[in-house]
Design a protein around this motif. Structure first.
Motif, short mmCIF file in Angstrom:
data_model
loop_
_atom_site.label_atom_id
_atom_site.label_comp_id
_atom_site.label_asym_id
_atom_site.label_seq_id
_atom_site.Cartn_x
_atom_site.Cartn_y
_atom_site.Cartn_z
N ALA A 1 1.03 -1.22 -0.08
CA ALA A 1 0.09 -0.11 -0.05
C ALA A 1 0.89 1.18 -0.01
O ALA A 1 1.73 1.22 0.62
CB ALA A 1 -0.90 0.04 1.35
N LEU A 2 0.29 2.25 -0.72
CA LEU A 2 1.26 3.50 -0.58
C LEU A 2 1.37 4.08 0.64
O LEU A 2 2.54 4.79 0.87
CB LEU A 2 0.53 4.42 -1.71
CG LEU A 2 0.67 4.23 -3.22
CD1 LEU A 2 -0.13 5.36 -3.86
CD2 LEU A 2 1.97 4.22 -3.53
N ILE B 1 10.70 8.21 -8.97
CA ILE B 1 9.38 7.56 -9.43
C ILE B 1 8.44 7.63 -8.55
O ILE B 1 7.14 7.87 -8.84
CB ILE B 1 9.85 6.10 -9.97
CG1 ILE B 1 10.75 5.95 -11.13
CG2 ILE B 1 8.44 5.51 -10.31
CD1 ILE B 1 11.43 4.52 -11.39
N LEU B 2 8.84 7.39 -7.23
CA LEU B 2 7.87 7.32 -6.23
C LEU B 2 7.25 8.66 -5.87
O LEU B 2 5.90 9.07 -5.47
CB LEU B 2 8.45 6.99 -4.94
CG LEU B 2 7.44 6.69 -3.64
CD1 LEU B 2 6.56 5.63 -3.95
CD2 LEU B 2 8.40 6.18 -2.40
N HIS C 1 3.17 10.16 -5.93
CA HIS C 1 2.61 10.69 -5.10
C HIS C 1 2.18 12.20 -5.42
O HIS C 1 0.79 12.53 -4.80
CB HIS C 1 3.51 11.08 -3.93
CG HIS C 1 4.06 9.93 -2.87
ND1 HIS C 1 3.14 9.00 -2.29
CD2 HIS C 1 5.10 9.69 -2.50
CE1 HIS C 1 3.68 8.02 -1.89
NE2 HIS C 1 5.05 8.47 -1.91
N VAL C 2 2.54 12.59 -6.34
CA VAL C 2 2.05 13.89 -6.96
C VAL C 2 0.78 13.63 -7.85
O VAL C 2 -0.08 14.37 -7.57
CB VAL C 2 3.33 14.43 -7.98
CG1 VAL C 2 2.42 15.67 -8.78
CG2 VAL C 2 4.30 15.16 -7.35
N GLN C 3 0.86 12.64 -8.53
CA GLN C 3 -0.52 12.07 -9.18
C GLN C 3 -1.66 11.71 -8.36
O GLN C 3 -2.82 11.99 -8.51
CB GLN C 3 -0.21 11.06 -10.20
CG GLN C 3 0.75 11.58 -11.30
CD GLN C 3 0.64 10.57 -12.55
OE1 GLN C 3 -0.14 9.40 -12.47
NE2 GLN C 3 0.97 11.26 -13.81
#
Length: 362
Positions: free
Chosen positions: A338-339, A354-355, A359-361
């Motif tokens: 899970a994020l 990449i991570l 998080h931005v999206q």
């Protein structure tokens, strides 16, 4: 090449005592306030010296504070889980430093009763403790006059003594170590070695050294001959190889993403990453099929994110970053996370980038 037996010629018209006094007085007056200089705890000095390898002081300071809060003693680091240590090191790079440090600390805890050895031979046997780190710990923590020769010190000495050996060649280090062995203060080896390092960091810089501010200018043979910007001699290393990768963020129906652990040996060992494959071996059109073979799951590619480029010391990674969906909940390699929990895992810098995009999206 300059031979060790010929080194005495460099000192025929050189006052070691005056050089020591000028260098040490300057260091004691001008030294930067750094957290590992607060005391002479050999463990703190050891950690700082390992962190400072290949890394700038300003970058290291916050990492050092966090690391010492998390692992304040030899015992704390010895007993820690490696994944926690790598997480604390996350972003500093050269992760083998952290693994070797913990391996050596465990040996200190088990064999040396938790005391960092003050013996040249015993200290040098610890994993990751090379000649420079050994010299730094012995001189700074224990006041033992042991040379600590790194790139900064070689640059300073190549100018002070007009040594024209190629500092990129391993044999040259013996010359510089022998020179420091003759020059080091027996009364205050700590200030001498730190002064040499500080001089190289602040004054005797690689380009445009601040000779007008140099406390040992009158002792510098290169300055007297106008050669300070010609030295040190350093041959160029091999050109970095660029490797293209496809990296995939795979999300299941629960909103979890797939990550995998890197091998136990080699580059970025035991860190976590998003699945990736050399783009020279697998094309974008073949990616879904490769994924099914490698992970035993079907994916549907959805979008391309910003590419990521990361420069290591010897290679360059160029990552094409893709997002994909899957209806599967398990993979033959890796695990879904899970994020909200993903920050518990140590990621190398390229995959941290990449991570950040996820998080931005999201």
């Amino acid at each position: 090449m300059l031979q060790l037996d010929d080194l005495h010629v460099k000192f025929q018209h050189f006052s070691i005592d005056l050089f020591q006094n000028d260098l040490i007085n300057w260091f004691q007056q001008e030294k930067r306030s750094l957290p590992w200089r607060e005391n002479r705890d050999p463990y703190r000095i050891w950690v700082s010296e390992i962190m400072l390898q290949q890394t700038k002081v300003d970058t290291v300071i916050p990492y050092f504070h966090r690391f010492m809060e998390r692992f304040p003693t030899i015992q704390a680091l010895a007993e820690a889980d490696e994944q926690d240590v790598l997480k604390a090191w996350e972003g500093l790079g050269y992760y083998s430093r952290a693994r070797n440090l913990q391996t050596a600390v465990r040996e200190v805890a088990e064999i040396h009763a938790g005391k960092v050895p003050d013996d040249v031979e015993q200290l040098g046997k610890l994993k990751g403790v090379g000649p420079y780190t050994k010299g730094a710990i012995l001189s700074i923590a224990y006041g033992i006059p042991q040379p600590a020769v790194d790139g900064n010190v070689m640059r300073v000495l190549s100018r002070i003594l007009l040594i024209t050996e190629d500092i990129a060649k391993p044999k040259a280090r013996k010359i510089f170590e022998a020179a420091v062995g003759k020059m080091i203060s027996k009364d205050d080896p700590s200030s001498f070695n730190q002064g040499m390092m500080e001089l190289g960091a602040l004054i005797c810089t690689p380009k445009k050294p601040a000779c007008m501010l140099c406390p040992v200018q009158e002792h510098c043979a290169a300055y007297q001959q106008g050669l300070q910007e010609e030295l040190p001699i350093k041959s160029k290393g091999k050109k970095q190889k660029t490797i293209p990768y496809l990296s995939v963020i795979v999300e299941n129906e629960q909103g979890e993403v797939l990550i995998e652990k890197r091998p136990e040996e080699g580059l970025l060992a035991n860190l976590w990453q998003f699945p990736m494959v050399d783009a020279s071996d697998v094309s974008l059109e073949q990616l879904a099929y490769w994924f099914q073979l490698e992970y035993g799951m079907k994916i549907t590619l959805e979008e391309t994110l910003q590419p990521v480029r990361h420069i290591f010391s010897h290679i360059i990674w160029e990552l094409i970053v893709l997002r994909a969906k899957t209806k599967d909940d398990a993979a033959e390699n890796g695990r879904f996370v899970a994020l909200t929990d993903i920050n518990d895992y140590p990621f190398p810098v390229p995959h941290q980038k990449i991570l950040q995009q996820i998080h931005v999206q999201d």
